[in-house]
Write a protein that holds these residues in place. Structure first.
Motif, PDB file in Angstrom:
ATOM      1  N   UNK A  51      10.726   3.185  -3.441  1.00 44.62           N
ATOM      2  CA  UNK A  51      10.777   3.325  -1.977  1.00 44.62           C
ATOM      3  C   UNK A  51      12.004   2.618  -1.392  1.00 44.62           C
ATOM      4  N   UNK A  52      12.438   1.518  -2.029  1.00 41.83           N
ATOM      5  CA  UNK A  52      13.660   0.837  -1.565  1.00 41.83           C
ATOM      6  C   UNK A  52      14.874   1.759  -1.719  1.00 41.83           C
ATOM      7  N   UNK A  53      14.899   2.507  -2.816  1.00 45.11           N
ATOM      8  CA  UNK A  53      16.010   3.449  -3.028  1.00 45.11           C
ATOM      9  C   UNK A  53      16.035   4.506  -1.928  1.00 45.11           C
ATOM     10  N   UNK A  54      14.847   5.062  -1.654  1.00 44.80           N
ATOM     11  CA  UNK A  54      14.752   6.091  -0.607  1.00 44.80           C
ATOM     12  C   UNK A  54      15.158   5.490   0.736  1.00 44.80           C
ATOM     13  N   UNK A  55      14.688   4.265   0.976  1.00 49.37           N
ATOM     14  CA  UNK A  55      15.009   3.583   2.229  1.00 49.37           C
ATOM     15  C   UNK A  55      16.514   3.409   2.401  1.00 49.37           C
ATOM     16  N   UNK A  56      17.208   3.072   1.307  1.00 45.84           N
ATOM     17  CA  UNK A  56      18.662   2.858   1.400  1.00 45.84           C
ATOM     18  C   UNK A  56      19.367   4.163   1.783  1.00 45.84           C
ATOM     19  N   UNK A  94       4.505   9.542  -9.905  1.00 47.11           N
ATOM     20  CA  UNK A  94       3.758   8.826 -10.941  1.00 47.11           C
ATOM     21  C   UNK A  94       3.517   7.375 -10.513  1.00 47.11           C
ATOM     22  N   UNK A  95       4.567   6.758  -9.991  1.00 47.56           N
ATOM     23  CA  UNK A  95       4.429   5.364  -9.528  1.00 47.56           C
ATOM     24  C   UNK A  95       3.363   5.274  -8.437  1.00 47.56           C
ATOM     25  N   UNK A  96       3.328   6.270  -7.580  1.00 47.63           N
ATOM     26  CA  UNK A  96       2.345   6.286  -6.487  1.00 47.63           C
ATOM     27  C   UNK A  96       0.925   6.392  -7.035  1.00 47.63           C
ATOM     28  N   UNK A  97       0.741   7.275  -8.005  1.00 47.75           N
ATOM     29  CA  UNK A  97      -0.598   7.432  -8.604  1.00 47.75           C
ATOM     30  C   UNK A  97      -1.076   6.134  -9.245  1.00 47.75           C
ATOM     31  N   UNK A 119       2.466   6.102   1.944  1.00 48.32           N
ATOM     32  CA  UNK A 119       3.311   6.911   1.067  1.00 48.32           C
ATOM     33  C   UNK A 119       2.585   8.209   0.682  1.00 48.32           C
ATOM     34  N   UNK A 120       1.265   8.126   0.496  1.00 49.31           N
ATOM     35  CA  UNK A 120       0.505   9.343   0.187  1.00 49.31           C
ATOM     36  C   UNK A 120       0.611  10.355   1.325  1.00 49.31           C
ATOM     37  N   UNK A 125      10.137  -1.467   3.575  1.00 44.87           N
ATOM     38  CA  UNK A 125       8.946  -0.748   3.101  1.00 44.87           C
ATOM     39  C   UNK A 125       8.473   0.184   4.227  1.00 44.87           C
ATOM     40  N   UNK A 126       7.561   1.119   3.896  1.00 49.79           N
ATOM     41  CA  UNK A 126       7.084   2.030   4.956  1.00 49.79           C
ATOM     42  C   UNK A 126       6.241   1.327   6.012  1.00 49.79           C
ATOM     43  N   UNK A 127       5.911   0.055   5.827  1.00 49.61           N
ATOM     44  CA  UNK A 127       5.091  -0.648   6.823  1.00 49.61           C
ATOM     45  C   UNK A 127       5.922  -1.202   7.971  1.00 49.61           C
ATOM     46  N   UNK A 128       7.233  -1.346   7.778  1.00 52.44           N
ATOM     47  CA  UNK A 128       8.074  -1.905   8.839  1.00 52.44           C
ATOM     48  C   UNK A 128       8.339  -0.843   9.897  1.00 52.44           C
ATOM     49  N   UNK A 129       8.399  -1.282  11.167  1.00 49.28           N
ATOM     50  CA  UNK A 129       8.685  -0.356  12.261  1.00 49.28           C
ATOM     51  C   UNK A 129       7.410   0.101  12.928  1.00 49.28           C
ATOM     52  N   UNK A 130       7.534   1.060  13.835  1.00 48.97           N
ATOM     53  CA  UNK A 130       6.378   1.495  14.620  1.00 48.97           C
ATOM     54  C   UNK A 130       5.489   2.452  13.851  1.00 48.97           C
TER      55      UNK A 130
END
Ligand code: ZN
Length: 496
Positions: free
Chosen positions: A12-17, A63-66, A85-86, A279-284
């Protein structure tokens, strides 16, 4: 030994970048990029968008998510990252690549056709593409699935858990009282004069004053900045770097309230815990809750008599023409209500009527009750019915918004949700803090911001809006607080 959650976070950090790089290119495009940069910028952005999409939906991430889903303890931040993320994964993987490509091509063509149609006031050349965009939207809704109404699938993309029935109930509740309030205001003999707010206000003074405002209300300029853009917005790439934009016009309140609005979005973003950064938790959490914060600072704080009275002496020192203005005159002028054609320039009272028209038009088309080619007449009749005015041209009617031309169908109601929620949150804040007018009159904004941080901002996107709102206010989103306070405020401004 790295856990499955570590592996997921690292993906997720990669996607975030990649997303952050894209956001920076976009911010630059809207603020500083010279015209000549447009075509290369489009290539760069579309490559980054593809890379971010591929990295996110890759087998490795899935896979990482599962694995992480098996590991995360319910109720923890990790479980919230997994849940989030799901949901994103579902939204990103439900549409076949062919559909995504078709929509992206049609949106680009649609946007171009819309620009020309609006300039030429020629809806019918745009109608066939718009009809196709509505068809693609229906395909998307069917792929996402819904139980009761096609709109459920669409609005959920922007406001998790929201439904057509909920939007319908909100508009049914506010339609009568707001239309009546607008009528009463129109008939009032006390019409504020706001002509003194138009003038040649030097841009550097507008910049300095709005930056002063930002500092006063608590937007952290060590973790953000303000620039200018034709259409103000808020963006950012980290909790430590949130960007606002405003605009300087001959109507001074445009910059003042534009800045407060975007700062509301910005302070919400700055209020996420640093530990959640990237992470996906930051922000609104959603568009509706986000808009509640911009409207809260813009309208409830900024357009209050206490705020105007507190701000005026400093405003007068930057703009000598306003030095002798009486606070009451300024307060009434900045709360002037007037039915107008253009949503983005609408006052607080008429704003939701503009949104309601769009919601009703969208539903009529999606339900097959209205052909796109017949949209202008339908649109105009709704403006006549709710606002008592009829657009003279389609450019100031159904061609005014950019959203549909880019295939964004189903999100206008989140603006209204933001307006409702702003008052619902504010009533709770006031119960806890007591006399907020006294705080505002002294320029003490810290207790207000701190309450919002504790109750809302620090939760970032951890709880879905349908959980967060009852958690903060003790009840689900509703229109009662909004209707009561709006009526109280404007009946007093207009002496009715
Ligand atoms: Zn906003």
């Amino acid at each position: 030994m790295p856990t499955a959650l570590d592996a997921l976070k690292s993906r997720l950090f990669d996607v975030n970048a990649l997303n952050a790089a894209m956001a920076m290119l976009d911010w630059d495009q809207q603020t500083y990029m010279p015209k000549g940069g447009a075509s290369a910028r489009a290539e760069h952005s579309s490559l980054l968008a593809r890379m971010a999409h591929e990295a996110f939906v890759s087998e490795e991430t899935q896979r990482a998510l599962e694995e992480a889903a098996k590991e995360a303890e319910p109720g923890t931040d990790e479980a919230a990252i997994v849940r989030n993320t799901q949901r994103n994964m579902k939204l990103r993987t439900k549409f076949p690549a062919e559909l995504v490509a078709r929509k992206s091509k049609l949106s680009a063509e649609g946007h171009e056709a819309w620009v020309t149609a609006r300039a030429n006031n020629d809806f019918q050349t745009f109608a066939p593409i718009l009809a196709e965009l509505f068809e693609i939207t229906k395909e998307e809704a069917n792929l996402l699935g819904y139980e009761n109404h096609i709109y459920d699938a669409l609005i959920d993309m922007y406001e998790e858990g929201a439904t057509h029935a909920q939007c319908q109930a909100i508009f049914d509740e506010i339609r009568g009282p707001i239309v009546q309030l607008v009528k009463d205001i129109k008939e009032s003999p006390n019409q504020p004069d706001d002509s003194f707010l138009y003038g040649e206000w030097p841009n550097d003074k507008q910049r300095e004053f709005t930056e002063w405002l930002l500092k006063q209300i608590g937007f952290d300029l060590d973790r953000g900045r303000q620039d200018t853009a034709p259409h103000p917005f808020c963006t950012g790439w980290s909790v430590g770097d949130i960007r606002l934009t405003t605009r300087f016009k001959d109507y001074l309140p445009s910059a003042l309230f534009g800045t407060l609005h975007e700062a509301g979005h910005g302070m919400y973003e700055q209020g996420s815990p640093m530990a959640w950064d990237r992470t996906p938790l930051a922000g609104g959490v959603s568009l509706g809750v986000h808009e509640s914060q911009s409207r809260l600072w813009e309208n409830i704080v900024g357009r209050s008599e206490a705020f105007i009275t507190w701000m005026l002496p400093t405003l007068g020192s930057y703009f000598p023409a306003l030095a002798d203005t009486d606070p009451k005159t300024m307060y009434c002028a900045t709360n002037k209500v007037e039915p107008s054609f253009i949503r983005v320039e609408a006052d607080e009272v008429t704003y939701n009527l503009h949104v309601m028209v769009r919601f009703e038009v969208e539903c009529a088309v999606l339900e097959g009750k209205l052909a796109v080619k017949d949209m202008p007449a339908y649109w105009n009749s709704k403006y006549e019915e709710y606002l008592g005015i009829t657009p003279r041209t389609d450019s100031e009617g159904c061609l005014q918004d950019v959203h549909w031309s880019m295939g964004s169908i189903g999100y206008f109601p989140t603006y209204t949700m933001g307006n409702l929620l702003s008052y619902q949150f504010w009533n709770c804040l006031e119960k806890d803090l007591g006399d907020t007018d006294a705080l505002i009159a002294r320029g003490e904004f810290r207790p207000i911001l701190e309450w919002l941080i504790q109750k809302i901002y620090r939760h970032g996107a951890k709880y879905p809006p349908q959980e967060l709102v009852p958690m903060v206010t003790g009840k689900p989103m509703g229109a009662a607080d909004y209707l009561a306070r709006l009526s109280q405020k404007y009946r007093s401004v207009y002496g009715i």
